[in-house]
Design a protein around this motif. Sequence first.
Motif, PDB file in Angstrom:
ATOM      1  N   LEU A 133       0.867  -1.175   0.000  1.00 17.64           N
ATOM      2  CA  LEU A 133       0.000   0.000   0.000  1.00 17.64           C
ATOM      3  C   LEU A 133       0.902   1.223   0.000  1.00 17.64           C
ATOM      4  O   LEU A 133       1.687   1.430   0.924  1.00 17.64           O
ATOM      5  CB  LEU A 133      -0.914   0.017   1.233  1.00 17.64           C
TER       6      LEU A 133
ATOM      7  N   TRP B 293      -2.748   0.239  -4.354  1.00 18.79           N
ATOM      8  CA  TRP B 293      -2.593  -1.094  -3.777  1.00 18.79           C
ATOM      9  C   TRP B 293      -2.026  -2.056  -4.810  1.00 18.79           C
ATOM     10  O   TRP B 293      -2.532  -2.133  -5.923  1.00 18.79           O
ATOM     11  CB  TRP B 293      -3.951  -1.606  -3.303  1.00 18.79           C
TER      12      TRP B 293
ATOM     13  N   PHE C 233      -7.602   1.614  -4.868  1.00 14.79           N
ATOM     14  CA  PHE C 233      -7.712   1.630  -3.412  1.00 14.79           C
ATOM     15  C   PHE C 233      -8.351   2.960  -3.047  1.00 14.79           C
ATOM     16  O   PHE C 233      -7.671   3.949  -2.798  1.00 14.79           O
ATOM     17  CB  PHE C 233      -6.330   1.496  -2.756  1.00 14.79           C
TER      18      PHE C 233
ATOM     19  N   TYR D  49      -9.942   5.290  -0.751  1.00 12.86           N
ATOM     20  CA  TYR D  49     -10.045   5.493   0.690  1.00 12.86           C
ATOM     21  C   TYR D  49     -11.362   6.183   1.009  1.00 12.86           C
ATOM     22  O   TYR D  49     -11.613   7.303   0.560  1.00 12.86           O
ATOM     23  CB  TYR D  49      -8.863   6.331   1.186  1.00 12.86           C
TER      24      TYR D  49
ATOM     25  N   ARG E 115      -8.651  -6.691   1.815  1.00  8.40           N
ATOM     26  CA  ARG E 115      -7.866  -7.161   0.672  1.00  8.40           C
ATOM     27  C   ARG E 115      -7.039  -8.406   1.010  1.00  8.40           C
ATOM     28  O   ARG E 115      -6.729  -9.191   0.143  1.00  8.40           O
ATOM     29  CB  ARG E 115      -6.979  -6.038   0.154  1.00  8.40           C
TER      30      ARG E 115
END
Length: 143
Positions: A45, A103, A114, A116, A134
Amino acid sequence: MSCKAFLLKGLLLVGLLSLQGQAINVIEVDSDSYKSITDGSKNVLLKFYTPDCHMCDVIDPEFEYAASKYDEGDEMLFGRVNGYRERDIVDELGVTGYPVFKWWKKGESEPEPFYYVHYSGRHGHTLMRMVNDRLGREHHDEL
């Protein structure tokens, strides 16, 4: 207990507590390390940030908190990419705003979305929940 022993124990306790919040596995990613970090050998990440981004500053300690909850056995890596210094990486991935997360799933060399999304509570718990999803793990917020 002598004053000296009491002071020594107090300093030791303060030292241990200060280490507790440090994320030893958040690394600064640059153009030299980027390809080897995102080669598919681990789940990755990356947080893309700029030094003058207020929300990046808000998220950073929470990103470190989340990273501190994982260890080498998790085959997980957390990293930061400075959007001003690492223009080649930013341009390659099409990053246009900050903060942005990308990611890489273990076994893959291309990033997955990814997005958020934070509704309430601690940002670090939101990040952990998203990472655990994940990784196929359950997540329990810590108090």
